[in-house]
Enzyme design. Structure first.
Site, short mmCIF file in Angstrom:
data_model
loop_
_atom_site.label_atom_id
_atom_site.label_comp_id
_atom_site.label_asym_id
_atom_site.label_seq_id
_atom_site.Cartn_x
_atom_site.Cartn_y
_atom_site.Cartn_z
N PHE A 5 9.17 3.52 -13.76
CA PHE A 5 9.86 2.41 -13.11
C PHE A 5 9.59 1.15 -13.92
O PHE A 5 8.44 0.70 -14.00
CB PHE A 5 9.35 2.26 -11.68
N SER A 9 8.44 -4.91 -14.56
CA SER A 9 7.63 -6.00 -15.13
C SER A 9 8.00 -6.29 -16.59
O SER A 9 8.37 -5.39 -17.35
CB SER A 9 6.15 -5.65 -15.05
N ILE A 60 4.22 -0.41 -18.19
CA ILE A 60 4.99 0.68 -17.57
C ILE A 60 4.17 1.96 -17.51
O ILE A 60 3.87 2.58 -18.53
CB ILE A 60 6.32 0.90 -18.32
N ARG A 118 -31.74 10.90 -2.75
CA ARG A 118 -32.65 10.02 -3.50
C ARG A 118 -33.76 9.50 -2.60
O ARG A 118 -33.50 9.01 -1.49
CB ARG A 118 -31.86 8.85 -4.07
N GLN A 135 -32.66 0.47 5.90
CA GLN A 135 -31.56 -0.23 6.53
C GLN A 135 -30.63 -0.90 5.50
O GLN A 135 -29.41 -0.95 5.70
CB GLN A 135 -32.10 -1.29 7.49
N GLN A 167 -24.08 0.14 -6.65
CA GLN A 167 -25.35 -0.48 -6.25
C GLN A 167 -26.29 0.54 -5.61
O GLN A 167 -27.49 0.56 -5.91
CB GLN A 167 -25.09 -1.63 -5.28
N GLU A 213 2.09 -3.13 -8.49
CA GLU A 213 3.03 -3.00 -7.36
C GLU A 213 2.85 -4.14 -6.34
O GLU A 213 2.90 -3.93 -5.14
CB GLU A 213 2.93 -1.62 -6.71
N GLU A 237 -2.23 -11.33 -3.76
CA GLU A 237 -1.66 -12.62 -3.38
C GLU A 237 -0.21 -12.48 -2.93
O GLU A 237 0.22 -13.12 -1.96
CB GLU A 237 -1.76 -13.60 -4.56
#
Length: 379
Positions: A123, A126, A157, A268, A279, A336, A363, A367
């Site tokens: 497609f 852009s 693309i 671990r 925690q 992490q 896509e 924003e």
């Protein structure tokens, strides 16, 4: 909304999960490292019906519902986001656009081999100066009577080099703005059509992303999709559905990273006990679980609304916005939790973190999704 999956949906989910573990997991690190397109795996995906999942069987598709598509996309994306984006583009952008808007002749000629997975599509919207602003098309398609003369460049693309058929968006009547844009089906190998350089990307490195160059490419009039000037509406309608695919990809990346982090945390040991008993780690996993579950529900909601024929501009944007953020947040925390091991390729989560970022960009950036959502709630 019924939260219980049907027997057929569960079978599709399991088939995708088995395929991901048996066919995609072996070699996934090497493909990422070498930027190698998963050609053999994509071929098998086509044979299993994963490249035309929602297409009517009369055109070679599997005739499945959109929830099944979300389920399959999540399982594939858990293991190999590069293979998943090939699946997403072929299903959500190319096949969906052709089935909904193409002529019967176009469906028979182009949609059928695409839905069967005999070939894959791309497609091309852009451009170097037109990403989020899709109305600013510099690629032109000059009407020459019985054909169009296509000139311009397309960027970023997906499937750029491995596709056989391309849906190309171009401007025919500049004076009409977005109402002068058309969509065309272009075949690889046509004179004047050149596939440009392959992009060296942060993530989804197994997928091939290229620029495309068109110099006086003759596109037959019968290869225009829809009426003259329909191209922009076509692109926006297709992207609305495409966001379900990318949301599902993001969901899969997140859930794959979560599963690896959970497994690692149970094995671990530190300070005399498994780290899941601390925690600081347990709360990270709890947040991951909640966000992934919420993202999955947003994907299901958009999928159900799509199959019901509803406007999914808002629900699709919400699913993509939240799932892509969840993918980014989850993969960062998965690295992490793994500590130093998370930073090396062997443990997969560093690749997932790199793959996750693009889901907030392509896509429609996050924003753009917020613009779509804010306009919907303002009405």
């Amino acid at each position: 909304m019924d939260f219980n999956l049907s027997e057929e949906q569960l079978m599709i989910q399991q088939a995708a999960r088995d395929f991901a573990q048996n066919e995609l997991l072996p070699g996934v690190i090497e493909r990422d490292d070498q930027q190698k397109f998963p050609a053999e795996q994509v071929k098998k995906m086509g044979e299993m019906g994963f490249l035309g999942m929602m297409v009517d069987p009369k055109y070679g598709g599997a005739g499945m519902d959109s929830v099944s598509y979300v389920l399959a996309m999540e399982e594939i994306s858990k293991v190999d986001a590069s293979a998943a984006v090939v699946m997403s583009v072929n299903n959500s952008l190319v096949c969906a656009g052709l089935e909904r808007f193409a002529s019967e002749e176009q469906k028979v000629k182009y949609l059928t081999p695409l839905a069967k997975g005999e070939v894959i599509g791309a497609f091309a919207l852009s451009e170097p100066e037109a990403g989020s602003d899709a109305t600013s098309q510099s690629t032109t398609a000059e009407d020459k009577g019985d054909y169009y003369l296509l000139n311009g460049t397309k960027n970023w693309i997906t499937n750029g080099n491995n596709a056989t058929y391309y849906i190309v968006i171009a401007q025919t009547h500049p004076e009409k703005g977005h109402k002068g844009i058309n969509a065309f089906i272009v075949e690889k190998g046509w004179e004047g059509f050149i596939v440009g350089k392959k992009e060296d990307k942060l993530g989804i490195r197994g997928s091939d992303t290229h620029s495309l160059m068109f110099t006086d490419v003759k596109v037959p009039k019968e290869n225009r999709i829809g009426e003259d000037g329909f191209g922009f509406k076509f692109a926006m309608a297709v992207l609305n559905g495409g966001r379900i695919g990318i949301a599902s990809q993001a969901l899969g990346i997140a859930s794959g990273a979560y599963e690896l982090a959970l497994k690692y945390a149970k094995e671990r040991k530190a300070f005399g006990t498994e780290i899941i008993n601390h925690q600081a780690v347990a709360f990270k996993l709890a947040d991951m679980h909640v966000n992934i579950t919420a993202a999955r529900m947003l994907c299901f909601k958009a999928a159900v609304e799509k199959d019901a024929g509803k406007d999914i501009s808002e629900s699709g944007a919400m699913a993509k916005l939240f799932a892509s953020k969840t993918a980014m947040d989850t993969t960062i925390e998965a690295v992490q939790i793994h500590g130093g091991y998370g930073y090396v390729k062997e443990y997969h989560v560093e690749r997932m973190m790199r793959d996750a970022k693009i889901t907030q960009i392509y896509e429609g950036t996050s924003e753009i999704q917020k613009i779509v959502i804010s306009r919907a709630i303002a009405k």
